[in-house]
Write a protein that holds these residues in place. Structure first.
Motif, PDB file in Angstrom:
ATOM      1  N   THR A  14      -5.575   5.976  40.037  1.00  0.00           N
ATOM      2  CA  THR A  14      -6.039   5.693  41.522  1.00  0.00           C
ATOM      3  C   THR A  14      -7.288   6.448  42.072  1.00  0.00           C
ATOM      4  OG1 THR A  14      -4.412   7.302  42.265  1.00  0.00           O
ATOM      5  CG2 THR A  14      -3.505   5.037  42.106  1.00  0.00           C
ATOM      6  N   LEU A  15      -7.366   7.780  41.454  1.00  0.00           N
ATOM      7  CA  LEU A  15      -8.439   8.717  41.815  1.00  0.00           C
ATOM      8  C   LEU A  15      -9.420   8.899  40.743  1.00  0.00           C
ATOM      9  CD1 LEU A  15      -6.126  10.825  44.041  1.00  0.00           C
ATOM     10  CD2 LEU A  15      -8.026   9.492  44.766  1.00  0.00           C
ATOM     11  N   ASP A  16     -10.807   8.925  40.956  1.00  0.00           N
ATOM     12  CA  ASP A  16     -11.712   9.182  39.969  1.00  0.00           C
ATOM     13  C   ASP A  16     -12.028  10.614  39.725  1.00  0.00           C
ATOM     14  OD1 ASP A  16     -13.709   9.052  38.136  1.00  0.00           O
ATOM     15  OD2 ASP A  16     -15.186   7.725  39.432  1.00  0.00           O
ATOM     16  N   PRO A  17     -11.729  11.247  38.491  1.00  0.00           N
ATOM     17  CA  PRO A  17     -12.021  12.636  38.589  1.00  0.00           C
ATOM     18  C   PRO A  17     -13.717  12.817  38.510  1.00  0.00           C
ATOM     19  CG  PRO A  17     -10.478  11.931  37.013  1.00  0.00           C
ATOM     20  CD  PRO A  17     -10.852  10.654  37.647  1.00  0.00           C
ATOM     21  N   GLY A  18     -14.528  11.732  38.368  1.00  0.00           N
ATOM     22  CA  GLY A  18     -15.894  11.733  38.401  1.00  0.00           C
ATOM     23  C   GLY A  18     -16.298  12.153  39.716  1.00  0.00           C
ATOM     24  N   MET A  19     -15.337  12.145  40.842  1.00  0.00           N
ATOM     25  CA  MET A  19     -15.581  12.687  42.264  1.00  0.00           C
ATOM     26  C   MET A  19     -15.270  14.289  42.491  1.00  0.00           C
ATOM     27  SD  MET A  19     -16.637  10.283  44.180  1.00  0.00           S
ATOM     28  CE  MET A  19     -17.851   9.865  42.835  1.00  0.00           C
ATOM     29  N   LEU A  20     -14.976  14.882  41.427  1.00  0.00           N
ATOM     30  CA  LEU A  20     -14.657  16.518  41.431  1.00  0.00           C
ATOM     31  C   LEU A  20     -15.947  17.130  42.101  1.00  0.00           C
ATOM     32  CD1 LEU A  20     -12.755  17.353  38.116  1.00  0.00           C
ATOM     33  CD2 LEU A  20     -12.040  17.563  40.640  1.00  0.00           C
ATOM     34  N   PRO A  21     -17.270  16.901  41.677  1.00  0.00           N
ATOM     35  CA  PRO A  21     -18.051  17.795  42.444  1.00  0.00           C
ATOM     36  C   PRO A  21     -18.316  17.564  43.757  1.00  0.00           C
ATOM     37  CG  PRO A  21     -18.814  16.855  40.138  1.00  0.00           C
ATOM     38  CD  PRO A  21     -17.712  16.101  40.420  1.00  0.00           C
ATOM     39  N   ARG A  22     -17.771  16.343  44.198  1.00  0.00           N
ATOM     40  CA  ARG A  22     -17.927  15.956  45.820  1.00  0.00           C
ATOM     41  C   ARG A  22     -16.945  16.995  46.350  1.00  0.00           C
ATOM     42  NH1 ARG A  22     -19.692  11.592  48.769  1.00  0.00           N
ATOM     43  NH2 ARG A  22     -18.626  11.288  50.649  1.00  0.00           N
TER      44      ARG A  22
END
Length: 224
Positions: A92-100
């Protein structure tokens, strides 16, 4: 609390509590940015999740005690990096958003950053789950003065600071206890937005009224 966005890449440990997420794991793990270590905490899966995670290069931790908080805390104890993030393992959540999410912690702009979920399509976030989350956010505001729109599971902070909070809840109240104790310690808590996707597989909490009720009950107990 202020809203922060930051896109700088950096390294840390990502804790992924996991209970029967064989369908979602490949997508989740392939989306983790370079330099991050995936710490998959298997919480009693019987669908081969642990083997899949290990084959895909994740560090696998086994936590026999059932409960979202138990899995999250086992992952925190297994983490080694200066920075630690938590994320659901159901796609449900994209780990690609970690830096953000985690960038403001690295730069010192915040001590704890939570990701406010923004549904990408109808049905991604059921009404009962959104209502429960909204009610809890209001209770947190009254209890701590921190203005949050979401108590979402994607969040980041420094590992040693998190350990210093002495978190004790091992059920659904763990994420809320983290926020409350951080606020009591005077942490700077920030919020950013991320997309919220339809989950892969069967939901164990927010997809059912009963699961949502249990989560809200656990969290209300933390506030009391």
């Amino acid at each position: 609390m202020q809203t922060i966005t930051n896109s700088q890449p950096w390294h840390g440990d990502l804790v992924l509590p996991c209970l029967n997420e064989a369908e979602a794991l490949p997508w989740v793990l392939e989306r983790i940015p370079a330099g991050w270590r995936a710490v998959v905490v298997d919480n009693g899966s019987d669908d081969g999740s642990a083997d899949i995670a290990r084959q895909l290069g994740a560090t696998v931790v086994h936590e026999e005690r059932r409960g979202f908080g138990a899995a999250c805390h086992a992952g925190l104890l297994a983490a080694e990096a200066e920075f630690v993030a938590f994320c659901d393992c159901d796609a449900t959540l994209d780990p690609g958003m970690l830096p953000r999410v985690a960038g403001p912690v690295r730069t010192g702009a915040a001590d704890l950053v939570l990701a406010r979920r923004r549904p990408t399509r109808r049905g991604a976030w059921p009404l009962h789950a959104r209502l429960g989350n909204r009610a809890l956010s209001r209770m947190v505001r009254r209890r701590t003065g921190v203005r949050l729109h979401d108590l979402g599971p994607l969040r980041a902070a420094r590992r040693t600071a998190l350990l210093g909070l002495g978190l004790t809840d091992r059920r659904s109240g763990y994420p809320l206890q983290m926020v409350v104790r951080a606020a009591d310690e005077g942490w700077h808590i920030a919020e950013t937005e991320v997309d919220y996707l339809p989950r892969a597989g069967r939901s164990k909490v927010t997809g059912t009224w009963l699961g949502t009720w249990h989560a809200v009950r656990d969290m209300r107990a933390v506030l009391r």
